[in-house]
Design a protein around this motif. Sequence first.
Motif, mmCIF file in Angstrom:
data_model
loop_
_atom_site.group_PDB
_atom_site.id
_atom_site.type_symbol
_atom_site.label_atom_id
_atom_site.label_comp_id
_atom_site.label_asym_id
_atom_site.label_seq_id
_atom_site.Cartn_x
_atom_site.Cartn_y
_atom_site.Cartn_z
ATOM 1 N N ALA A 273 0.737 -1.270 -0.167
ATOM 2 C CA ALA A 273 -0.107 0.062 0.041
ATOM 3 C C ALA A 273 0.996 1.232 0.163
ATOM 4 C CB ALA A 273 -0.696 -0.078 1.292
ATOM 5 N N ASP A 274 2.081 1.225 0.167
ATOM 6 C CA ASP A 274 3.138 2.287 0.304
ATOM 7 C C ASP A 274 4.470 2.003 -0.240
ATOM 8 O OD1 ASP A 274 4.411 0.902 2.380
ATOM 9 O OD2 ASP A 274 3.196 1.786 3.750
ATOM 10 N N ASP A 275 5.235 2.974 -0.463
ATOM 11 C CA ASP A 275 6.642 2.912 -0.981
ATOM 12 C C ASP A 275 7.356 1.972 -0.036
ATOM 13 O OD1 ASP A 275 6.100 4.532 -3.115
ATOM 14 O OD2 ASP A 275 6.898 6.482 -2.103
ATOM 15 N N TYR A 276 7.318 2.218 1.221
ATOM 16 C CA TYR A 276 7.906 1.080 2.031
ATOM 17 C C TYR A 276 7.758 -0.333 1.664
ATOM 18 C CZ TYR A 276 9.349 -1.484 6.202
ATOM 19 O OH TYR A 276 9.933 -2.760 7.016
ATOM 20 N N GLY A 277 6.445 -0.755 1.650
ATOM 21 C CA GLY A 277 6.283 -2.151 1.324
ATOM 22 C C GLY A 277 6.841 -2.497 -0.200
ATOM 23 N N CYS A 278 6.515 -1.494 -0.803
ATOM 24 C CA CYS A 278 7.165 -1.868 -2.438
ATOM 25 C C CYS A 278 8.684 -1.927 -2.382
ATOM 26 C CB CYS A 278 6.882 -0.697 -3.194
ATOM 27 S SG CYS A 278 5.168 -0.368 -3.967
ATOM 28 N N ARG A 279 9.452 -1.645 -1.456
ATOM 29 C CA ARG A 279 10.734 -1.844 -1.430
ATOM 30 C C ARG A 279 11.185 -3.140 -0.493
ATOM 31 N NH1 ARG A 279 10.762 3.489 0.049
ATOM 32 N NH2 ARG A 279 11.361 3.097 2.086
ATOM 33 N N ARG A 280 10.458 -3.261 0.699
ATOM 34 C CA ARG A 280 10.732 -4.180 1.637
ATOM 35 C C ARG A 280 10.161 -5.564 1.334
ATOM 36 N NH1 ARG A 280 14.288 -6.206 4.552
ATOM 37 N NH2 ARG A 280 13.892 -6.503 6.752
ATOM 38 N N LEU A 281 9.014 -5.705 0.890
ATOM 39 C CA LEU A 281 8.426 -7.057 0.605
ATOM 40 C C LEU A 281 9.370 -7.844 -0.667
ATOM 41 C CD1 LEU A 281 6.101 -8.987 1.135
ATOM 42 C CD2 LEU A 281 4.889 -7.945 -0.502
ATOM 43 N N PRO A 282 9.924 -7.203 -1.803
ATOM 44 C CA PRO A 282 10.550 -7.951 -2.520
ATOM 45 C C PRO A 282 12.067 -8.306 -1.928
ATOM 46 C CG PRO A 282 9.784 -5.907 -3.836
ATOM 47 C CD PRO A 282 9.482 -5.823 -2.065
ATOM 48 N N GLU A 283 12.415 -7.541 -0.936
ATOM 49 C CA GLU A 283 13.500 -7.812 -0.412
ATOM 50 C C GLU A 283 13.543 -8.998 0.653
ATOM 51 O OE1 GLU A 283 14.690 -4.731 2.137
ATOM 52 O OE2 GLU A 283 15.159 -3.182 0.479
ATOM 53 N N LEU A 284 12.532 -9.106 1.202
ATOM 54 C CA LEU A 284 12.102 -10.549 1.974
ATOM 55 C C LEU A 284 12.005 -11.578 1.113
ATOM 56 C CD1 LEU A 284 9.576 -9.061 4.409
ATOM 57 C CD2 LEU A 284 11.868 -9.276 4.960
ATOM 58 N N TYR A 285 11.321 -11.703 -0.048
ATOM 59 C CA TYR A 285 11.372 -12.491 -0.931
ATOM 60 C C TYR A 285 12.555 -12.878 -1.709
ATOM 61 C CZ TYR A 285 9.485 -15.076 -5.328
ATOM 62 O OH TYR A 285 9.194 -16.080 -5.993
ATOM 63 N N SER A 286 13.357 -12.170 -1.990
ATOM 64 C CA SER A 286 14.844 -12.236 -2.590
ATOM 65 C C SER A 286 15.375 -13.086 -1.511
ATOM 66 C CB SER A 286 15.520 -11.033 -2.890
ATOM 67 O OG SER A 286 14.824 -10.394 -4.021
ATOM 68 N N ALA A 287 15.437 -12.847 -0.184
ATOM 69 C CA ALA A 287 16.343 -13.598 0.636
ATOM 70 C C ALA A 287 15.816 -15.039 0.741
ATOM 71 C CB ALA A 287 16.041 -12.900 2.086
ATOM 72 N N LEU A 288 14.733 -15.307 0.649
ATOM 73 C CA LEU A 288 14.130 -16.718 0.431
ATOM 74 C C LEU A 288 14.273 -17.189 -1.074
ATOM 75 C CD1 LEU A 288 10.832 -16.543 2.518
ATOM 76 C CD2 LEU A 288 12.883 -17.775 3.104
ATOM 77 N N ALA B 142 17.078 -16.919 -2.409
ATOM 78 C CA ALA B 142 18.562 -17.322 -2.196
ATOM 79 C C ALA B 142 18.458 -18.747 -1.784
ATOM 80 C CB ALA B 142 19.230 -16.321 -1.412
ATOM 81 N N VAL B 143 17.449 -19.309 -0.862
ATOM 82 C CA VAL B 143 17.766 -20.737 -0.562
ATOM 83 C C VAL B 143 17.146 -21.795 -1.575
ATOM 84 C CG1 VAL B 143 16.461 -22.363 1.088
ATOM 85 C CG2 VAL B 143 17.050 -19.968 1.887
ATOM 86 N N VAL B 144 15.790 -21.463 -2.090
ATOM 87 C CA VAL B 144 15.198 -22.236 -3.185
ATOM 88 C C VAL B 144 14.940 -21.177 -4.356
ATOM 89 C CG1 VAL B 144 13.693 -24.047 -4.065
ATOM 90 C CG2 VAL B 144 14.928 -24.392 -1.885
ATOM 91 N N PRO B 145 15.421 -21.097 -5.443
ATOM 92 C CA PRO B 145 14.992 -20.144 -6.532
ATOM 93 C C PRO B 145 13.784 -20.788 -7.171
ATOM 94 C CG PRO B 145 17.345 -20.882 -6.987
ATOM 95 C CD PRO B 145 17.086 -21.584 -5.646
ATOM 96 N N LEU B 146 12.782 -20.033 -7.060
ATOM 97 C CA LEU B 146 11.445 -20.524 -7.869
ATOM 98 C C LEU B 146 11.570 -20.061 -9.272
ATOM 99 C CD1 LEU B 146 9.009 -20.000 -4.993
ATOM 100 C CD2 LEU B 146 9.917 -22.013 -5.705
ATOM 101 N N GLY B 147 12.117 -18.837 -9.616
ATOM 102 C CA GLY B 147 12.063 -18.429 -10.902
ATOM 103 C C GLY B 147 10.876 -17.744 -11.306
ATOM 104 N N TYR B 148 10.334 -17.310 -10.453
ATOM 105 C CA TYR B 148 9.028 -16.522 -11.112
ATOM 106 C C TYR B 148 8.819 -15.390 -10.040
ATOM 107 C CZ TYR B 148 6.657 -19.755 -8.076
ATOM 108 O OH TYR B 148 6.249 -20.552 -6.867
ATOM 109 N N ALA B 149 8.179 -14.368 -10.315
ATOM 110 C CA ALA B 149 8.110 -13.234 -9.536
ATOM 111 C C ALA B 149 7.062 -13.375 -8.570
ATOM 112 C CB ALA B 149 7.492 -12.039 -10.433
ATOM 113 N N LEU B 150 7.543 -12.443 -7.327
ATOM 114 C CA LEU B 150 6.483 -12.573 -6.187
ATOM 115 C C LEU B 150 5.226 -12.077 -6.628
ATOM 116 C CD1 LEU B 150 6.178 -12.476 -3.051
ATOM 117 C CD2 LEU B 150 6.931 -10.097 -3.097
#
Length: 158
Positions: A79-94, A96-104
């Motif tokens: 809903a805001d700029d913070y979430g637009c930045r932070r959510l992809p960071e959290l997804y990218s960290a995971l 790194a464990v098992v790459p799914l190869g598709y967008a969040l």
Amino acid sequence: FATAHELFPAPLDATTFHRPRHDLINGPAEAAIAASMAEAEAKAGEIVGSFGNFEPIAMRATWTFNMVNTSIVLGLAPADDYGCRRLPELYSALEAVVPLGYALTPHITLGYFRPGEYGEAALSRLRSALGPVELELELRPEALVLQRFTDMNSYFTI
């Protein structure tokens, strides 16, 4: 979904509604995958444990849609700029464990389609039942958990 009940098997238990961040293992349950799962769970557990210090992420519902011809989902977006930045960071960290190869694709699964083909009448009833949804929620760090599931109504926190 009562208006198009023939499209869906038994309803999902509302207590299992969740917002997936990442599927760590998605495929047949073979011995090699079971070993990979244990390793992935350990790595993901460390990462999830490190997420405890982020600000809540405000999310809003976007629209209901067909997810890969298996389910109907409620799309979510930050809903805001913070979430637009932070959510992809959290997804990218995971990733790194098992790459799914598709967008969040933030979503809440509302139901899984019953196998088969459906006529226009049933699809029309479903479309009319799935109009705009007004929903806002927060992704809170204390609510983030690592879970294993055996079916779409059986989730176990690890």
